[in-house]
Design a protein around this motif. Structure first.
Motif, PDB file in Angstrom:
ATOM      1  N   VAL A  40      43.331  52.119  46.219  1.00  0.00           N
ATOM      2  CA  VAL A  40      43.233  50.788  46.840  1.00  0.00           C
ATOM      3  C   VAL A  40      43.230  49.703  45.755  1.00  0.00           C
ATOM      4  CG1 VAL A  40      41.827  49.256  48.273  1.00  0.00           C
ATOM      5  CG2 VAL A  40      42.035  51.676  48.863  1.00  0.00           C
TER       6      VAL A  40
ATOM      7  N   TYR B 105      46.035  46.818  45.202  1.00  0.00           N
ATOM      8  CA  TYR B 105      45.695  45.391  45.215  1.00  0.00           C
ATOM      9  C   TYR B 105      46.078  44.733  43.881  1.00  0.00           C
ATOM     10  CZ  TYR B 105      43.205  41.129  46.378  1.00  0.00           C
ATOM     11  OH  TYR B 105      42.892  39.828  46.643  1.00  0.00           O
TER      12      TYR B 105
ATOM     13  N   LEU C 292      49.687  44.122  43.867  1.00  0.00           N
ATOM     14  CA  LEU C 292      50.011  42.909  44.622  1.00  0.00           C
ATOM     15  C   LEU C 292      49.778  41.672  43.755  1.00  0.00           C
ATOM     16  CD1 LEU C 292      50.653  41.563  47.431  1.00  0.00           C
ATOM     17  CD2 LEU C 292      48.181  41.468  47.749  1.00  0.00           C
ATOM     18  N   GLN C 293      48.683  41.711  42.998  1.00  0.00           N
ATOM     19  CA  GLN C 293      48.391  40.566  42.117  1.00  0.00           C
ATOM     20  C   GLN C 293      49.455  40.422  41.033  1.00  0.00           C
ATOM     21  OE1 GLN C 293      46.228  38.361  42.867  1.00  0.00           O
ATOM     22  NE2 GLN C 293      45.574  39.614  44.606  1.00  0.00           N
TER      23      GLN C 293
ATOM     24  N   VAL D 119      38.620  44.430  44.599  1.00  0.00           N
ATOM     25  CA  VAL D 119      39.192  43.709  45.743  1.00  0.00           C
ATOM     26  C   VAL D 119      38.466  42.390  46.026  1.00  0.00           C
ATOM     27  CG1 VAL D 119      39.965  45.849  46.813  1.00  0.00           C
ATOM     28  CG2 VAL D 119      37.785  44.857  47.519  1.00  0.00           C
TER      29      VAL D 119
ATOM     30  N   ALA E 118      40.489  38.319  41.825  1.00  0.00           N
ATOM     31  CA  ALA E 118      41.956  38.205  41.821  1.00  0.00           C
ATOM     32  C   ALA E 118      42.421  36.757  41.713  1.00  0.00           C
ATOM     33  CB  ALA E 118      42.525  38.836  43.086  1.00  0.00           C
TER      34      ALA E 118
END
Lengths: 478, 124
Positions: free
Chosen positions: A112, A116, A119-120, A229, A234
């Motif tokens: 996970v 994430y 994605l960043q 997360v 982030a």
């Protein structure tokens, strides 16, 4: 691949090699498996050490370009290799996490968190300089970096390093941003967000690398996942601001201090000192925050009667103090005039403080709300740390005191800063609190696995890897 | 229970946050100067910076005259290695209010950059 991307890639490999050499010198890494596990820590440590070296070169009047980068790299690698001759290797630790049934938890958390983080990475690549929309980033951090790159160091003439807002802020972040420009051969601010992402990924890797052999997956996986997360973590990746790199340094320094105390290991104190010194060169509040985690860790040792351990912990404060002195000396010698955002002298004027009590009132509410109730930014990290600490205060005060001390003193520190500041408090606090408290939040987040691990153990057990006398001398006498 | 509650909250917040960040990234204008948020309050486009960067030679000196703090503070982000100096020492001036009176006679060229901003070249 053009030099724009190859250069920073070579720089990143140099950071990794620098950190690995220092870990080797400190005796924390003496084999390929340990190096693979601590690669994230090696990257962050390399960034901190090379950043500190470049800052020192800049203060000494050097340029901060590829020559200085190479010199810093050679010196630090040499230092690491030299230290390895006098510092004994740390004995291999038995793996705690992998020996238990919760290995799958780590795999889920890693999946996970990696998704994430991926994605960043996509976000910062797509966004490029679009991440630099924070005032501090475009008004001074990145212009300072460009001025180092273009003008060959800390230029004090008009249009140079000290001509931008906040001239007294220390130079580590712009020095490292300028290093990226030097490696790439051009001052392209669009290269910086990916570098920041690497540092953030390195931070998560450092946490897991340090903690995997020390705590079980049941304790480590949820804490890592929570940090990974957290929107506040982030949000600032790629921003060009110093707050997040500072938070990484402070958090890892605090964790290294707690582990050093727990395991009576001076090597980890060395690691904490390098990170704390770099923190003091990253931002003005780096020094007080570094001193705060030293104080919080030392207090835990004092409470369980470990005065020697507390004294050893306190010696780490020397590194950020020396770093600050070097920078302050440069400011003084170069006659840099600046108006600080706040004036400590105001604390000596009760009348002024009473007249401006409204500032404190606003700051108290703003900082407390952001720290404990900003559930869309920092989630429940601070509340969780406080709750776990209270539950474990009698059983493991040496670690349970760290989070409340850091959170409460950190909160009060920011409250007082806003109180004695000269900027309009509503605008100032509302635009900065969320990011300046990141050091405090990530410091307690980094040690959450230790708290969770103790909470999962039977009440009579000591911490894994902990020296018997430290456990036996806890307040409970356990 | 506490850890589970914190994690549950993280996982509830996460998808919405990820969507939000992705949308923000995609909707931002690609121009590197348009990221300078305060300028967008005053100017529809900050493309004038790109034109200024084309006209002012690298390493030349420039000043920002009669414009807000945001323009003065944002200029180095885009215009470095051109040096921002005081108006009386500049060879180029970014202005929203014409020439400074003391330099009016020495202006050798005026170039409108758009958004009400002029680039003035100061003669020797």
């Amino acid at each position: 691949l053009s030099r724009s991307w190859l250069g920073p890639l070579v720089l990143d490999l140099a950071l990794l090699a620098t950190g690995a050499s220092l870990l080797y010198g400190l005796g924390l890494v003496r084999g390929a498996r340990a190096l693979a596990r601590l690669a994230g820590l090696a990257f962050v440590l390399g960034w901190a050490a090379l950043g500190s070296a470049l800052s020192l070169f800049l203060v000494l009047g050097l340029a901060g370009g590829t020559a200085e980068l190479s010199l810093g790299f050679v010196l630090l690698v040499g230092l690491g290799l030299g230290a390895s001759r006098v510092i004994a290797a740390r004995p291999a630790r038995p793996c705690v996490a992998h020996c238990r049934l919760d290995r799958w938890l780590l795999a889920v958390a890693a999946t996970v968190a990696t998704a994430y983080l991926g994605l960043q990475l996509a976000r910062v690549v797509v966004d490029g300089t679009g991440s630099h929309w924070y005032w501090d980033a475009w008004a001074f951090w990145i212009p300072k970096a460009k001025s180092i790159f273009f003008f060959g160091g800390l230029d004090t003439s008009p249009g140079g390093f000290t001509s931008f807002p906040s001239p007294a802020y220390p130079p580590l972040l712009p020095a490292m941003q300028a290093a990226v420009f030097a490696a790439a051969g051009r001052a392209d601010a669009g290269l910086l967000p990916v570098q920041e992402w690497l540092l953030a990924a390195g931070f998560l890797g450092a946490l897991s690398g340090l903690l995997v052999p020390r705590v079980s997956g049941r304790a480590l996986a949820p804490a890592l996942l929570l940090v990974g997360v957290t929107p506040g973590f982030a949000k600032y990746i790629g921003s060009g601001l110093a707050d997040e790199p500072l938070a990484f340094l402070i958090a890892l320094s605090g964790l290294a201090l707690l582990l050093a105390q727990r395991e009576r290991d001076g090597r980890l104190l060395g690691l904490a000192a390098i990170l704390a010194g770099a923190a003091a060169l990253t931002k003005q509040e780096g020094l007080p925050l570094a001193l705060l985690v030293v104080l919080a860790a030392a207090l835990g040792a004092l409470v369980v009667g470990e005065r020697r351990s507390a004294a050893r912990t306190a010696t780490v404060a020397i590194a950020p103090l020396l770093a600050t002195i070097a920078w302050r000396l440069w400011l003084h010698l170069n006659d840099v005039h600046y108006r600080a955002d706040y004036s400590p002298a105001r604390l000596l004027h009760p009348r002024w403080l009473i007249d401006h009590a409204g500032r404190l009132h606003y700051a108290l509410g703003q900082v407390a709300r952001t720290l404990f109730l900003s559930t869309d930014v920092w989630l429940l990290i601070a509340l969780l740390a406080i709750a776990l600490s209270l539950l474990l205060l009698r059983r493991a005060p040496e670690i349970a005191l760290f989070a409340p001390t850091t959170l409460i003193l950190g909160m009060l520190g920011f409250d007082v800063t806003y109180w004695i500041g000269r900027l309009p408090v509503v605008q100032w606090a509302s635009t900065s609190t969320e990011r300046v408290i990141s050091s405090v939040v990530l410091s307690v987040a980094a040690m959450l696995p230790l708290l969770i691990e103790r909470g999962l153990e039977p009440a009579s057990a000591g911490a894994p890897g902990e020296q018997p006398s430290l456990a036996a001398s806890s307040l409970t006498g356990g | 229970v506490l850890v589970a509650a914190a994690l549950a909250q993280a996982l509830i917040v996460l998808p919405g946050r990820a969507r939000y960040e992705w949308r923000i990234a995609r909707e931002r204008e690609p121009s590197p100067v348009n990221v300078i948020a305060p300028l967008r309050t005053y100017f529809r486009s900050t493309a004038f910076f790109a034109r200024a960067a084309e006209m002012i030679p690298p390493r030349a000196s420039y000043a920002v005259y009669d414009a807000g703090d945001a323009l003065r503070l944002a200029a180095p982000y885009v215009l470095l290695p051109r040096r921002q100096v005081a108006v009386d020492r500049a060879r180029w001036i970014l202005s929203t209010g014409g020439a400074p009176p003391e330099l009016a006679r020495r202006i050798v060229k005026r170039t409108p950059l758009g958004e009400g901003i002029e680039l003035l070249e100061v003669g020797g």
